[in-house]
Design an enzyme around this catalytic site. Structure first.
Site, PDB file in Angstrom:
ATOM      1  N   GLU A  89      10.152  15.079   1.310  1.00 53.00           N
ATOM      2  CA  GLU A  89       9.017  15.342   0.435  1.00 53.00           C
ATOM      3  C   GLU A  89       8.464  13.960   0.123  1.00 53.00           C
ATOM      4  O   GLU A  89       9.213  13.071  -0.294  1.00 53.00           O
ATOM      5  CB  GLU A  89       9.471  16.057  -0.845  1.00 53.00           C
ATOM      6  CG  GLU A  89       9.885  17.503  -0.633  1.00 53.00           C
ATOM      7  CD  GLU A  89       8.728  18.411  -0.258  1.00 53.00           C
ATOM      8  OE1 GLU A  89       7.560  18.048  -0.534  1.00 53.00           O
ATOM      9  OE2 GLU A  89       8.976  19.479   0.331  1.00 53.00           O
ATOM     10  N   THR A 133      11.030   3.727   1.950  1.00 50.03           N
ATOM     11  CA  THR A 133       9.780   3.278   1.366  1.00 50.03           C
ATOM     12  C   THR A 133       9.974   2.045   0.483  1.00 50.03           C
ATOM     13  O   THR A 133      11.068   1.841  -0.066  1.00 50.03           O
ATOM     14  CB  THR A 133       9.188   4.415   0.506  1.00 50.03           C
ATOM     15  OG1 THR A 133       8.119   3.910  -0.279  1.00 50.03           O
ATOM     16  CG2 THR A 133      10.225   5.002  -0.458  1.00 50.03           C
ATOM     17  N   ASP A 134       8.904   1.274   0.308  1.00 53.51           N
ATOM     18  CA  ASP A 134       8.974   0.117  -0.599  1.00 53.51           C
ATOM     19  C   ASP A 134       9.043   0.555  -2.062  1.00 53.51           C
ATOM     20  O   ASP A 134       9.362  -0.246  -2.940  1.00 53.51           O
ATOM     21  CB  ASP A 134       7.787  -0.830  -0.379  1.00 53.51           C
ATOM     22  CG  ASP A 134       6.427  -0.198  -0.650  1.00 53.51           C
ATOM     23  OD1 ASP A 134       6.364   1.023  -0.923  1.00 53.51           O
ATOM     24  OD2 ASP A 134       5.417  -0.929  -0.591  1.00 53.51           O
ATOM     25  N   GLU A 135       8.750   1.834  -2.337  1.00 51.75           N
ATOM     26  CA  GLU A 135       8.725   2.286  -3.742  1.00 51.75           C
ATOM     27  C   GLU A 135      10.099   2.236  -4.397  1.00 51.75           C
ATOM     28  O   GLU A 135      10.206   2.269  -5.621  1.00 51.75           O
ATOM     29  CB  GLU A 135       8.137   3.700  -3.847  1.00 51.75           C
ATOM     30  CG  GLU A 135       6.722   3.761  -3.346  1.00 51.75           C
ATOM     31  CD  GLU A 135       5.947   4.979  -3.821  1.00 51.75           C
ATOM     32  OE1 GLU A 135       6.393   5.663  -4.747  1.00 51.75           O
ATOM     33  OE2 GLU A 135       4.875   5.239  -3.241  1.00 51.75           O
ATOM     34  N   TYR A 175      10.046  10.798  -6.921  1.00 54.77           N
ATOM     35  CA  TYR A 175      10.022  10.569  -5.469  1.00 54.77           C
ATOM     36  C   TYR A 175      10.830   9.318  -5.111  1.00 54.77           C
ATOM     37  O   TYR A 175      11.736   9.363  -4.273  1.00 54.77           O
ATOM     38  CB  TYR A 175       8.573  10.431  -4.971  1.00 54.77           C
ATOM     39  CG  TYR A 175       8.474   9.797  -3.593  1.00 54.77           C
ATOM     40  CD1 TYR A 175       8.936  10.465  -2.461  1.00 54.77           C
ATOM     41  CD2 TYR A 175       7.927   8.513  -3.416  1.00 54.77           C
ATOM     42  CE1 TYR A 175       8.875   9.883  -1.197  1.00 54.77           C
ATOM     43  CE2 TYR A 175       7.850   7.929  -2.169  1.00 54.77           C
ATOM     44  CZ  TYR A 175       8.322   8.616  -1.059  1.00 54.77           C
ATOM     45  OH  TYR A 175       8.258   8.033   0.187  1.00 54.77           O
ATOM     46  N   LYS A 205      14.313   8.787  -2.924  1.00 52.50           N
ATOM     47  CA  LYS A 205      14.411   7.955  -1.710  1.00 52.50           C
ATOM     48  C   LYS A 205      15.462   6.846  -1.921  1.00 52.50           C
ATOM     49  O   LYS A 205      16.227   6.533  -1.006  1.00 52.50           O
ATOM     50  CB  LYS A 205      13.052   7.332  -1.365  1.00 52.50           C
ATOM     51  CG  LYS A 205      11.991   8.308  -0.878  1.00 52.50           C
ATOM     52  CD  LYS A 205      12.341   9.001   0.434  1.00 52.50           C
ATOM     53  CE  LYS A 205      12.312   8.094   1.631  1.00 52.50           C
ATOM     54  NZ  LYS A 205      12.471   8.863   2.901  1.00 52.50           N
ATOM     55  N   PRO A 220     -11.704  10.960  -7.345  1.00 52.66           N
ATOM     56  CA  PRO A 220     -10.851  10.753  -8.530  1.00 52.66           C
ATOM     57  C   PRO A 220      -9.994   9.499  -8.431  1.00 52.66           C
ATOM     58  O   PRO A 220      -9.011   9.467  -7.695  1.00 52.66           O
ATOM     59  CB  PRO A 220      -9.965  12.013  -8.552  1.00 52.66           C
ATOM     60  CG  PRO A 220      -9.888  12.437  -7.115  1.00 52.66           C
ATOM     61  CD  PRO A 220     -11.146  11.990  -6.445  1.00 52.66           C
ATOM     62  N   ASP A 235      -4.639   8.796 -15.739  1.00 54.14           N
ATOM     63  CA  ASP A 235      -3.725   8.056 -14.869  1.00 54.14           C
ATOM     64  C   ASP A 235      -2.517   8.909 -14.481  1.00 54.14           C
ATOM     65  O   ASP A 235      -2.145   9.843 -15.208  1.00 54.14           O
ATOM     66  CB  ASP A 235      -3.234   6.789 -15.604  1.00 54.14           C
ATOM     67  CG  ASP A 235      -2.877   5.668 -14.641  1.00 54.14           C
ATOM     68  OD1 ASP A 235      -2.893   5.912 -13.413  1.00 54.14           O
ATOM     69  OD2 ASP A 235      -2.595   4.560 -15.109  1.00 54.14           O
TER      70      ASP A 235
END
Ligand code: NAD
Ligand code: DAU
Length: 351
Positions: free
Chosen positions: A88, A134-136, A159, A163, A214, A289
């Site tokens: 996901e 991922t870099d997140e 998320y 990961k 948006p 936000d």
């Protein structure tokens, strides 16, 4: 064995996975590429029309949480290596449904590794389990600095927490059981076939339909953009030549504030649509936000460029032009993926 390798690519019907499947099928006729995908809302076999009848390609619909199905695939196709993309992947969805992310991204990854470990028992060093991340996982940067391979994990969204957890499990399987793993952590991808819940295809599609654009918060959040084909070329390189047990950061050295990126897309789309410059920019609307919105991501890709000689091939403007051209020439693809459940998602997310 008929093929030199039988590589299981999970999530191969998604955005990045489909580019990887295409590259591997075309570049390695002596490999059998088995694409396993559950075909969630994000999986789309239309992404692979050009390779679906290749002799060295097989698609199997299955869920990475389904142990028996995965075992059967390992048996039937004598899987030699795994490239694991299935996940996901959308931060906003993780905010509304974190459990789905825990299930697929954590449990699914561990399930897959359990099956791989059993299938490869006694010869774990001869089989690569490649985990796409991922870099997140590194969290959020201020104005200075970069994410290095040694940066401490500090995930901020459900998320990225899922990961990060899966990355830890993959490393634990190397450390504890001796699995031959490789991990890469990549920055934001863009390009053909990306599902229009993500910023770039969403903006392109909305400009085409003269709908509001948006932008979350004040639009100053920064992402480091990489053309998707460059990402899967890097993965191919690391899969074959990267060091076992190691992590590689992948990034395009293309940092942009969201608002700068949206301006660029607006101007390129004005050109494409033959409308006066400034027309699309009038659609920009600042909206509430994203909760916990990470401020800045930026990758230091020195390890990959120096050890393996990989370089991003496109500037962000070249990549955006190619991407816009693809969406323009493939409006049917966009119409198909936005015709069903996407509408309900969009209403809920942006109303
Ligand atoms: P995507 O959402 O486009 O594709 C995910 C694919 O996985 C889909 O085809 C979906 O059907 C499949 N899938 C989902 N759950 C599954 C399950 N339980 N079993 C089997 N298949 C399942 O994602 P993407 O953007 O292509 O990302 C692919 C991978 O790359 C992910 O692991 C993601 O974390 C990572 N990543 C993405 C980016 C990015 O910018 N998109 C950047 C770095 C890393
Ligand atoms: O960094 C890698 C990650 O990049 C991947 O691991 C994720 O799978 C991928 O989805 C992507 O995450 P982001 O959250 O950065 O991507 P997204 O396209 O959702 O958003 C990019 C930026 O644009 C982010 O700062 C939020 C903002 N945004 C996004 C959407 C969808 C908006 O301003 N408006 C929007 O409508």
């Amino acid at each position: 064995m008929k093929y030199k390798k039988n590589i299981l690519i999970t999530g191969g019907a998604g955005f990045i996975g489909s580019h990887s499947v295409r590259l591997m099928v075309n570049k390695y006729p002596d490999y059998h590429i088995i694409n396993l995908d559950a075909l969630t809302y994000a999986g789309n076999l239309e992404n692979l029309k050009d390779v679906e009848s290749a002799e060295n390609y097989t698609f199997v619909q299955a869920d990475i949480l389904n142990t028996e199905a995965i075992e059967e695939i390992f048996r039937d196709y004598q899987i030699t290596d795994v490239m694991h993309y299935a996940a996901e992947s959308h931060v906003d969805r993780s905010i509304t449904d974190p459990l789905a992310f825990l299930k697929t991204n954590i449990l699914g990854t561990v399930n897959l590794m359990q099956v791989a470990k059993a299938a490869w028992a006694g010869e774990l060093d001869q089989h690569v389990f490649y985990h796409v991340s991922t870099d997140e996982v590194y969290g959020s940067l201020g104005p200075e600095g970069f994410f290095h391979e040694t940066t401490a994990y500090d995930p901020q969204s459900p998320y990225s927490a899922s990961k990060a957890s899966s990355d830890h499990f993959v490393r634990a399987y190397a450390n504890t059981y001796g699995m031959n793993i490789k991990i890469s952590n990549c920055s934001n991808n863009y390009g053909p076939n990306q599902f229009p819940e993500k910023l770039i295809p969403l903006m392109i599609n909305n400009i085409r339909h003269s709908k509001a654009l948006p932008v979350y918060g004040d639009g100053t959040n920064i992402r480091d953009w990489l053309y998707v084909v460059d990402h899967v070329i890097a993965i191919d390189e690391i899969f074959h030549n990267g060091k076992s047990g190691e992590t590689y950061n992948i990034g395009g050295n293309n940092e942009l504030q969201n608002i700068e990126l949206v301006h660029l897309l607006c101007d390129l789309m004005d050109d494409k649509m033959g409308q006066p410059k400034g027309t699309a920019r009038k659609l920009i609307t600042f909206v509430k936000d994203r909760p916990g919105h990470d401020h800045r991501y930026a990758i230091d890709n020195t390890k990959l460029t120096t050890e393996l000689g990989w370089e991003p091939s496109l500037t962000v403007e070249e990549g955006m032009r190619k991407t816009i051209d693809w969406y323009w020439d493939n409006q049917e693809w966009m119409d198909h993926v936005t015709s069903g459940a996407y509408r309900q998602y969009y209403e809920k997310q942006y109303s």
